[in-house]
Design a protein around this motif. Structure first.
Motif, PDB file in Angstrom:
ATOM      1  N   LYS A   1     -13.465  19.022  -7.237  1.00 34.70           N
ATOM      2  CA  LYS A   1     -13.078  17.654  -6.956  1.00 34.70           C
ATOM      3  C   LYS A   1     -13.827  17.154  -5.864  1.00 34.70           C
ATOM      4  CE  LYS A   1     -10.724  13.683  -6.353  1.00 34.70           C
ATOM      5  NZ  LYS A   1     -11.150  12.444  -7.018  1.00 34.70           N
TER       6      LYS A   1
ATOM      7  N   ASP B   1     -17.450  16.384  -5.912  1.00 34.01           N
ATOM      8  CA  ASP B   1     -17.589  15.005  -6.665  1.00 34.01           C
ATOM      9  C   ASP B   1     -17.073  14.024  -5.679  1.00 34.01           C
ATOM     10  OD1 ASP B   1     -18.516  16.461  -8.960  1.00 34.01           O
ATOM     11  OD2 ASP B   1     -16.581  15.950  -9.918  1.00 34.01           O
ATOM     12  N   ALA B   2     -16.230  14.107  -4.841  1.00 36.52           N
ATOM     13  CA  ALA B   2     -15.780  13.105  -4.057  1.00 36.52           C
ATOM     14  C   ALA B   2     -16.865  12.866  -2.960  1.00 36.52           C
ATOM     15  CB  ALA B   2     -14.432  13.590  -3.373  1.00 36.52           C
TER      16      ALA B   2
ATOM     17  N   ASP C   1     -20.008  11.170  -4.280  1.00 32.51           N
ATOM     18  CA  ASP C   1     -19.721   9.679  -4.376  1.00 32.51           C
ATOM     19  C   ASP C   1     -19.648   9.128  -3.087  1.00 32.51           C
ATOM     20  OD1 ASP C   1     -18.675   7.742  -6.555  1.00 32.51           O
ATOM     21  OD2 ASP C   1     -17.555   7.584  -4.986  1.00 32.51           O
TER      22      ASP C   1
ATOM     23  N   ARG D   1     -24.080  11.229  -6.213  1.00 30.30           N
ATOM     24  CA  ARG D   1     -23.625  11.246  -7.703  1.00 30.30           C
ATOM     25  C   ARG D   1     -22.468  10.450  -7.939  1.00 30.30           C
ATOM     26  NH1 ARG D   1     -23.061  16.053  -8.197  1.00 30.30           N
ATOM     27  NH2 ARG D   1     -20.852  16.461  -7.715  1.00 30.30           N
TER      28      ARG D   1
ATOM     29  N   CYS E   1     -19.358   8.996  -9.551  1.00 28.64           N
ATOM     30  CA  CYS E   1     -18.187   9.549 -10.274  1.00 28.64           C
ATOM     31  C   CYS E   1     -17.580   8.540 -10.990  1.00 28.64           C
ATOM     32  CB  CYS E   1     -17.272  10.389  -9.439  1.00 28.64           C
ATOM     33  SG  CYS E   1     -17.920  11.639  -8.180  1.00 28.64           S
ATOM     34  N   SER E   2     -17.946   8.111 -12.292  1.00 29.61           N
ATOM     35  CA  SER E   2     -17.618   6.973 -12.992  1.00 29.61           C
ATOM     36  C   SER E   2     -16.460   7.600 -14.135  1.00 29.61           C
ATOM     37  CB  SER E   2     -18.756   6.275 -13.860  1.00 29.61           C
ATOM     38  OG  SER E   2     -19.266   7.270 -14.560  1.00 29.61           O
ATOM     39  N   HIS E   3     -16.521   8.754 -14.475  1.00 27.10           N
ATOM     40  CA  HIS E   3     -15.568   9.352 -15.404  1.00 27.10           C
ATOM     41  C   HIS E   3     -15.457  10.879 -15.156  1.00 27.10           C
ATOM     42  CE1 HIS E   3     -18.644  10.805 -18.285  1.00 27.10           C
ATOM     43  NE2 HIS E   3     -19.274   9.720 -17.845  1.00 27.10           N
ATOM     44  N   HIS E   4     -14.359  11.525 -15.382  1.00 26.31           N
ATOM     45  CA  HIS E   4     -14.209  12.777 -15.403  1.00 26.31           C
ATOM     46  C   HIS E   4     -13.021  13.284 -16.147  1.00 26.31           C
ATOM     47  CE1 HIS E   4     -11.693  11.808 -12.106  1.00 26.31           C
ATOM     48  NE2 HIS E   4     -12.484  11.298 -11.593  1.00 26.31           N
TER      49      HIS E   4
ATOM     50  N   ARG F   1     -10.078  16.530 -15.308  1.00 29.15           N
ATOM     51  CA  ARG F   1      -9.593  17.224 -14.236  1.00 29.15           C
ATOM     52  C   ARG F   1      -7.997  17.959 -14.683  1.00 29.15           C
ATOM     53  NH1 ARG F   1     -13.202  16.748 -10.744  1.00 29.15           N
ATOM     54  NH2 ARG F   1     -13.896  14.763  -9.889  1.00 29.15           N
TER      55      ARG F   1
END
Length: 282
Positions: free
Chosen positions: A179, A182-183, A186, A224, A226-229, A231
């Motif tokens: 997480k 990715d954060a 972004d 990157r 982060c449009s969908h993931h 978790r």
């Protein structure tokens, strides 16, 4: 940080992650003074002079042509997000604007968020401040905070600040490291899109000072969208649940994004989400 310095830092970080063998160059051995590709190697493969590439990396050459930037992206093996980031950084820095007013959610968007009662929904701004959320999103992500906090600009929860500085949020994510990566990736893209936004720059400065983990990830220059993931969350009330998240840009709202969380129908996570909804209404 000036736009030219951001460009230079990004190019150096992408050079450092490649070796001559990665791009088909012969390595004649011996110790290399710098990790990764040399400037001369990159310039040769991209079809530009070493002097021109050096000026570009030093932030002294603005408005490089799309052809040159595309050639650099090809040699550096940038993906679509990284290539778009490179093009943004290589342009003239924007004029400095007056400090923007606090972000606000349009009434129609707020009404939509409030009307979705079954799923967690929230809206966050350029600097990842939470601008609006429904009660299920509040119960999922930040039940230890006041529900009405997003209504007050000075008290708004910030998703990145919570992620790196709040113990409750760290415990919430089963894979906190993923997480966090990715954060930050972004946020790098956001900083490239809005280099004039002091709120974004202040957040980056604060997290750099307060979190070594953030600093390490930030210095990696990963970018990157982060449009969908998907978790897994370790919720203190309803237990483990795995949720998919869809993030949509609100095109009329200057960088605001809408996030919707949902679970596979019939799954244990779907049942846990139903229980969470009951908790949020209690």
């Amino acid at each position: 940080m000036e736009q030219g310095q951001r460009l230079g830092d990004f190019l150096r970080s992408r050079r450092a992650r490649l070796t001559p063998a990665d791009i088909g160059l012969r390595d004649y051995g011996g110790r290399r003074r710098v990790p990764g590709l040399r400037r001369e190697e990159l310039a040769q493969l991209a079809g530009v002079s070493v002097a021109y590439y050096t000026r570009l990396e030093q932030g002294l050459s603005h408005n490089a042509s799309d052809a040159v930037l595309d050639a650099l992206a090809r040699v550096l093996r940038l993906d679509d997000d990284e290539s778009a980031h490179l093009h943004r950084l290589a342009r003239h820095p924007p004029r400095r604007r007056r400090r923007p007013r606090p972000e606000r959610v349009r009434p129609g968007v707020r009404s939509m968020v409030e009307s979705v009662g079954d799923l967690p929904v929230l809206v966050f701004g350029r600097g990842t401040d939470v601008l609006a959320w429904n009660r299920v999103a509040h119960a999922l992500l930040a039940s230890h905070l006041d529900f009405d906090a997003p209504e007050h600009p000075e008290r708004r929860p910030n998703l990145n600040r919570l992620l790196f500085l709040d113990p409750h949020t760290r415990d919430l994510y089963a894979d906190w490291q993923a997480k966090a990566r990715d954060a930050v990736a972004d946020l790098r893209l956001t900083a490239g899109r809005h280099p004039e936004d002091p709120r974004v720059m202040e957040l980056i400065g604060e997290l750099t000072v307060k979190s070594r983990e953030f600093t390490a990830l930030w210095n990696a220059h990963t970018v990157r969208v982060c449009s969908h993931h998907t978790r897994t969350y370790r919720h203190p009330v309803v237990g483990s649940l795995t949720l998919e998240t869809e993030v949509t840009v609100l095109p009329d709202d200057d960088g605001q994004r809408l996030a919707i969380f949902h679970a596979e129908p019939g799954s244990p996570s779907h049942e846990a989400l139903r229980l969470l909804r009951g908790v949020s209404e209690g």
